[in-house]
Scaffold this motif. Structure first.
Motif, PDB file in Angstrom:
ATOM      1  N   PRO A 237     -16.591 -23.942 -19.831  1.00  0.00           N
ATOM      2  CA  PRO A 237     -16.280 -24.951 -18.802  1.00  0.00           C
ATOM      3  C   PRO A 237     -16.695 -26.330 -19.292  1.00  0.00           C
ATOM      4  N   ASP A 238     -15.884 -27.335 -18.996  1.00  0.00           N
ATOM      5  CA  ASP A 238     -16.195 -28.672 -19.484  1.00  0.00           C
ATOM      6  C   ASP A 238     -16.600 -29.635 -18.378  1.00  0.00           C
ATOM      7  N   GLY A 239     -16.945 -29.108 -17.218  1.00  0.00           N
ATOM      8  CA  GLY A 239     -17.429 -29.943 -16.131  1.00  0.00           C
ATOM      9  C   GLY A 239     -18.032 -29.074 -15.047  1.00  0.00           C
ATOM     10  N   LEU A 240     -18.751 -29.693 -14.123  1.00  0.00           N
ATOM     11  CA  LEU A 240     -19.442 -28.942 -13.090  1.00  0.00           C
ATOM     12  C   LEU A 240     -18.482 -28.134 -12.231  1.00  0.00           C
ATOM     13  N   GLU A 241     -17.325 -28.700 -11.894  1.00  0.00           N
ATOM     14  CA  GLU A 241     -16.381 -27.984 -11.042  1.00  0.00           C
ATOM     15  C   GLU A 241     -15.922 -26.681 -11.690  1.00  0.00           C
ATOM     16  N   GLU A 242     -15.679 -26.695 -12.989  1.00  0.00           N
ATOM     17  CA  GLU A 242     -15.292 -25.477 -13.696  1.00  0.00           C
ATOM     18  C   GLU A 242     -16.481 -24.538 -13.885  1.00  0.00           C
ATOM     19  N   ALA A 243     -17.671 -25.104 -14.032  1.00  0.00           N
ATOM     20  CA  ALA A 243     -18.844 -24.292 -14.341  1.00  0.00           C
ATOM     21  C   ALA A 243     -19.380 -23.531 -13.133  1.00  0.00           C
ATOM     22  N   LEU A 244     -19.180 -24.049 -11.921  1.00  0.00           N
ATOM     23  CA  LEU A 244     -19.762 -23.410 -10.736  1.00  0.00           C
ATOM     24  C   LEU A 244     -19.300 -21.963 -10.539  1.00  0.00           C
ATOM     25  N   PRO A 245     -17.998 -21.652 -10.578  1.00  0.00           N
ATOM     26  CA  PRO A 245     -17.610 -20.247 -10.417  1.00  0.00           C
ATOM     27  C   PRO A 245     -18.068 -19.361 -11.578  1.00  0.00           C
ATOM     28  N   VAL A 246     -18.210 -19.944 -12.769  1.00  0.00           N
ATOM     29  CA  VAL A 246     -18.763 -19.182 -13.891  1.00  0.00           C
ATOM     30  C   VAL A 246     -20.236 -18.863 -13.606  1.00  0.00           C
ATOM     31  N   ALA A 247     -20.949 -19.852 -13.080  1.00  0.00           N
ATOM     32  CA  ALA A 247     -22.348 -19.636 -12.715  1.00  0.00           C
ATOM     33  C   ALA A 247     -22.480 -18.545 -11.657  1.00  0.00           C
ATOM     34  N   ALA A 248     -21.518 -18.482 -10.733  1.00  0.00           N
ATOM     35  CA  ALA A 248     -21.545 -17.431  -9.715  1.00  0.00           C
ATOM     36  C   ALA A 248     -21.405 -16.051 -10.358  1.00  0.00           C
ATOM     37  N   GLU A 249     -20.541 -15.939 -11.350  1.00  0.00           N
ATOM     38  CA  GLU A 249     -20.413 -14.671 -12.070  1.00  0.00           C
ATOM     39  C   GLU A 249     -21.730 -14.322 -12.753  1.00  0.00           C
ATOM     40  N   THR A 262     -33.872 -21.379 -12.689  1.00  0.00           N
ATOM     41  CA  THR A 262     -33.504 -22.732 -12.299  1.00  0.00           C
ATOM     42  C   THR A 262     -33.813 -22.940 -10.819  1.00  0.00           C
ATOM     43  N   GLU A 263     -33.521 -24.146 -10.325  1.00  0.00           N
ATOM     44  CA  GLU A 263     -33.765 -24.469  -8.928  1.00  0.00           C
ATOM     45  C   GLU A 263     -32.621 -24.021  -8.018  1.00  0.00           C
ATOM     46  N   SER A 264     -31.397 -23.937  -8.579  1.00  0.00           N
ATOM     47  CA  SER A 264     -30.239 -23.602  -7.756  1.00  0.00           C
ATOM     48  C   SER A 264     -29.077 -23.197  -8.642  1.00  0.00           C
ATOM     49  N   LEU A 265     -28.048 -22.641  -8.008  1.00  0.00           N
ATOM     50  CA  LEU A 265     -26.830 -22.285  -8.722  1.00  0.00           C
ATOM     51  C   LEU A 265     -26.188 -23.522  -9.348  1.00  0.00           C
ATOM     52  N   THR A 266     -26.232 -24.649  -8.643  1.00  0.00           N
ATOM     53  CA  THR A 266     -25.655 -25.885  -9.169  1.00  0.00           C
ATOM     54  C   THR A 266     -26.391 -26.346 -10.419  1.00  0.00           C
ATOM     55  N   ASP A 267     -27.713 -26.283 -10.390  1.00  0.00           N
ATOM     56  CA  ASP A 267     -28.479 -26.652 -11.581  1.00  0.00           C
ATOM     57  C   ASP A 267     -28.121 -25.758 -12.757  1.00  0.00           C
ATOM     58  N   TYR A 268     -27.989 -24.481 -12.481  1.00  0.00           N
ATOM     59  CA  TYR A 268     -27.630 -23.541 -13.541  1.00  0.00           C
ATOM     60  C   TYR A 268     -26.240 -23.855 -14.082  1.00  0.00           C
ATOM     61  N   ALA A 269     -25.295 -24.162 -13.192  1.00  0.00           N
ATOM     62  CA  ALA A 269     -23.939 -24.494 -13.617  1.00  0.00           C
ATOM     63  C   ALA A 269     -23.931 -25.707 -14.531  1.00  0.00           C
ATOM     64  N   GLU A 270     -24.755 -26.691 -14.218  1.00  0.00           N
ATOM     65  CA  GLU A 270     -24.827 -27.879 -15.073  1.00  0.00           C
ATOM     66  C   GLU A 270     -25.282 -27.514 -16.483  1.00  0.00           C
ATOM     67  N   GLU A 271     -26.146 -26.527 -16.586  1.00  0.00           N
ATOM     68  CA  GLU A 271     -26.607 -26.087 -17.902  1.00  0.00           C
ATOM     69  C   GLU A 271     -25.509 -25.368 -18.683  1.00  0.00           C
ATOM     70  N   LEU A 272     -24.546 -24.778 -17.976  1.00  0.00           N
ATOM     71  CA  LEU A 272     -23.477 -24.027 -18.635  1.00  0.00           C
ATOM     72  C   LEU A 272     -22.411 -24.909 -19.273  1.00  0.00           C
ATOM     73  N   VAL A 273     -22.320 -26.149 -18.831  1.00  0.00           N
ATOM     74  CA  VAL A 273     -21.279 -27.035 -19.342  1.00  0.00           C
ATOM     75  C   VAL A 273     -21.469 -27.209 -20.855  1.00  0.00           C
ATOM     76  N   GLU A 274     -20.469 -26.783 -21.586  1.00  0.00           N
ATOM     77  CA  GLU A 274     -20.467 -26.876 -23.055  1.00  0.00           C
ATOM     78  C   GLU A 274     -21.531 -26.006 -23.721  1.00  0.00           C
ATOM     79  N   GLU A 275     -22.146 -25.074 -22.992  1.00  0.00           N
ATOM     80  CA  GLU A 275     -23.136 -24.173 -23.586  1.00  0.00           C
ATOM     81  C   GLU A 275     -22.435 -23.189 -24.523  1.00  0.00           C
ATOM     82  N   LYS A 276     -22.956 -23.043 -25.730  1.00  0.00           N
ATOM     83  CA  LYS A 276     -22.318 -22.192 -26.736  1.00  0.00           C
ATOM     84  C   LYS A 276     -22.907 -20.789 -26.806  1.00  0.00           C
ATOM     85  N   CYS A 277     -24.027 -20.563 -26.131  1.00  0.00           N
ATOM     86  CA  CYS A 277     -24.679 -19.254 -26.169  1.00  0.00           C
ATOM     87  C   CYS A 277     -25.151 -18.901 -24.768  1.00  0.00           C
TER      88      CYS A 277
END
Length: 283
Positions: A237-249, A262-277
């Motif tokens: 995912p290349d942005g928070l909007e794309e990352a949020l449903p991935v974070a839910a999975e 993390t503090e929240s699902l949103t915080d976790y999603a922000e970490e997923l943006v462009e994460e390679k591992c």
């Protein structure tokens, strides 16, 4: 045309159906041995395990040969205080105790885990209301599978997996390497009998979700520990909007990634943006 190098005879027991004669492996292996699940004398081994740390570049070479060898390489870790390299060297594996990945639909599995997460009795100090707050913007409502991102070009998935393997070995040179007869990393997890998420889910269901991620995100299973996994990812995912449903999975798959990380699902999603591992740890 040069004939392919036959599979070393030491690996033939991983192919009890005789298919070893159709496989090849040119990469020399370091000293190692076959691992049979403890208490299953007379059964076929489920893994070849190196006796010592993985030589630099070996995972990448074995990964590139997977299509010819039928053997998926796994970097293997263990508890630092454990001299026996459990569960791998001790054969604490249970391939017959999990369901087959084919039995599961990944979306249904993730939805069920999400509902259990929302409805179940919390096993963490946060109460139910706090837990739901952490799952915002979704709360109790399973959002469904994330949309498929843009596909990676060419051989990007293999290149990403090789890069992650090199990075992991650089940071932990003591990782050993295992070979499992399997069509993919997801299949290898079930085939070797890993039970590291047993408190959360059946390994067959875990493998089914991983297989879905292989197809959707170009994910590749690179490292396995007693209770953890690390995957390379290409279609990220290349942005928070794309990352949020991935974070839910991810939180359905491994709740502690959010509730203890993390503090929240949103915080976790922000970490997923462009994460390679992608890393997952079950406590």
């Amino acid at each position: 045309m040069v004939d392919p190098t036959p599979l070393p005879p030491t690996l033939h027991p991983l192919f009890p159906d005789g298919a070893a004669e159709h496989s090849s492996l040119a990469t020399p292996l370091p000293p190692g041995r076959l691992i049979t699940p403890a208490g299953s004398e007379g059964n076929a081994p489920v893994m070849w395990l190196s006796d010592g740390p993985t030589p630099t570049g070996l995972w990448e070479m074995l990964h590139r040969e997977h299509a010819r060898s039928g053997l998926w390489p796994l970097l293997l870790t263990h508890q630092a205080s454990d001299p026996d390299f459990r569960p791998w060297a001790t054969g604490e594996l249970a391939p017959g105790q999990s369901s087959a990945p084919d039995f599961h639909d990944p979306e249904a599995v993730l939805r069920g885990w999400w509902n259990s997460l929302v409805d179940g009795r919390p096993d963490h100090p946060q109460d139910a209301a706090q837990r739901l707050q952490m799952l915002e913007p979704y709360g109790p409502d399973w959002p469904g599978l994330a949309p498929t991102p843009r596909p990676a070009a060419g051989d990007a998935s293999a290149e990403a997996a090789d890069a992650v393997a090199g990075w992991l070995l650089h940071h932990d040179p003591k990782l050993r390497i295992g070979l499992v007869r399997a069509d993919s990393g997801a299949e290898a997890l079930a085939a070797c009998g890993w039970t590291g998420a047993a408190r959360h889910a059946d390994t067959g269901a875990i493998a089914a979700v991983l297989r879905g991620w292989e197809q959707q995100y170009g994910a590749r299973l690179v490292e396995v520990g007693p209770s953890g996994l690390r995957l390379s990812v290409t279609a990220r995912p290349d942005g928070l909007e794309e990352a949020l449903p991935v974070a839910a999975e991810h939180v359905a798959f491994c709740p502690d990634n959010v509730f203890r990380g993390t503090e929240s699902l949103t915080d976790y999603a922000e970490e997923l943006v462009e994460e390679k591992c992608w890393s997952f740890w079950w406590h």
